[in-house]
Structures are given as structure tokens and as C-alpha cells.
Design an enzyme around this catalytic site. Sequence first.
Site, PDB file in Angstrom:
ATOM      1  CG  LEU A  58      80.685  46.521  19.939  1.00 30.84           C
ATOM      2  CD1 LEU A  58      79.221  46.310  19.518  1.00 30.84           C
ATOM      3  CD2 LEU A  58      81.107  47.946  19.628  1.00 30.84           C
ATOM      4  CG  ASP A  59      83.110  49.156  26.369  1.00 29.33           C
ATOM      5  OD1 ASP A  59      84.146  48.501  26.167  1.00 29.33           O
ATOM      6  OD2 ASP A  59      83.090  50.386  26.556  1.00 29.33           O
ATOM      7  NE  ARG A  60      77.223  42.464  31.337  1.00 30.22           N
ATOM      8  CZ  ARG A  60      77.295  41.598  32.345  1.00 30.22           C
ATOM      9  NH1 ARG A  60      78.431  41.424  32.991  1.00 30.22           N
ATOM     10  NH2 ARG A  60      76.236  40.910  32.724  1.00 30.22           N
ATOM     11  CB  THR A  62      78.726  49.475  23.639  1.00 29.11           C
ATOM     12  OG1 THR A  62      79.460  50.299  24.541  1.00 29.11           O
ATOM     13  CG2 THR A  62      78.572  50.204  22.312  1.00 29.11           C
ATOM     14  NE  ARG A 161      81.996  53.175  29.367  1.00 28.57           N
ATOM     15  CZ  ARG A 161      81.914  52.022  30.016  1.00 28.57           C
ATOM     16  NH1 ARG A 161      82.090  50.875  29.351  1.00 28.57           N
ATOM     17  NH2 ARG A 161      81.653  51.992  31.302  1.00 28.57           N
TER      18      ARG A 161
END
Length: 234
Positions: A58-60, A62, A161
Site C-alpha cells: 500500500l502507498d504510504r 493509503t 491515483r
Amino acid sequence: MEDTQALRVLHVDDALAVVDKPAGLMVHDSKLARGETDFAADRLREQFGKPVFLVHRLDRATSGCLLLAFDRDTASALGKTLMSGDFDKEYLSVCRGWPEESFVVDHPLDGGPGKPEKKPALTRFTRLATGELDAPGSGFDTSRYALLRCEPQTGRFRQIRRHLKHVSHHLIGDTSHGDGRHNRNFRMLGVHRMLLHARRLGFIHPATGEKLRVAAPVDAEWQKVLDRFGWSLD
């Protein structure tokens, strides 16, 4: 005293776990870390007291469901399930504008820094609700926003995104691919995070063969947005 470093456990058994990653916490060390020393992977090894193998990322910025295994065989089996597409991932997001009720973005994406090769990338979107803020812009008296369910069918770098940017329905709070004016509108409401949340995971448990479904609740800033627009989740 409660350990504030521990991540909320949504499901755990002998083979695997699903935890609720908070927004702002990096999953693991990488070129994007830029001197960061706090990573979910390190916290989880300490929290469970044994090795952990991250199945996805997961992105930071998110939040939500993060899947991990406790041994290499389970991690490998889950990775194959993920690659085969027999793996349900559902995200919540808030975007600028009012897109159509359902739409698909089929747009190839590169792999991020140092990975220029573009690969197929497809995301299915469903509009769950709409709302407006009294913030003029782009020739209108108000600014329009929508709550979306996002179901990525592939796992490319920052896929949701970048796909939202591609169709000009930028993700709110995204400082890399979003729209600064709309991000400021939400900061004025006291919302300072990117509004992307990994809400649900569904997959076949490699040890039991049963379908496992896990959900992560939204955090306080997400709830503030839902309350402001009068949106509810089922």
C-alpha cells in the site's frame, strides 16, 4: 499501557494475517523512504514475534487492509492468487467532479521510478455518492466531489491515483497526482490525508480453501468527510 506502535489486527491465523495500516506509515524500506526509519514491516515482525512476508503493498498515504504471511510457502501461494486475478480488492476514494455512475479506466502505466516499461493496467470504478462544497472554481459557484468504490484488476505503481488523474477526476489529498486547489478545499475542512482507503480484501485461504473476506473501518479524518457530505457506507 496500550502499545501505540501496534497495528490493528483484522484477521490472524497460523498462516497469515490482515492488518489495518494507518495513513502515513510506509510499508517497507525503499528508494522512496528518504531517510524514514518507521516501517509497517518492522512493526509487524515485532508485533507478531516472528518473520512476516508482505503479499502486497500500500502507498504510504493509503490506509486499510494489508495482507501478510508467516511463511514463504503461504506467501508464494497468496502471491500466485494475487497474480491470477482471483483476488478481490476494494478501495474507497474521494475524487473531484461527478463522474458517471460506473466507468473503467484501461490505461497502461509504467512501474514508477527507474521502471519506464508500461504494462496493462485496468481499474473499475463505481460512484457511490456525490456532494458539493461552497468553494467556487473553474467557472462554477461550488466544487463537486464524489465517493468512489475502486476495484483495481492489476497492481501497478500508484494505479488508482494515476488512473483518476488520467480521466481528470483527481484523487483528493494526492499531492503527487492530484489537484492542489481541491486539496486545499479539504485541508480547510481539517482533512490533511489522501482519501484512499483499502477497505476490503477477499481471497481463497491457501491452507483451508475457504473464501476469506476482511474489511477495515475508515479512520477519523475519513469519517469527518463522510459526515460533512452526509455520506454513509453499507
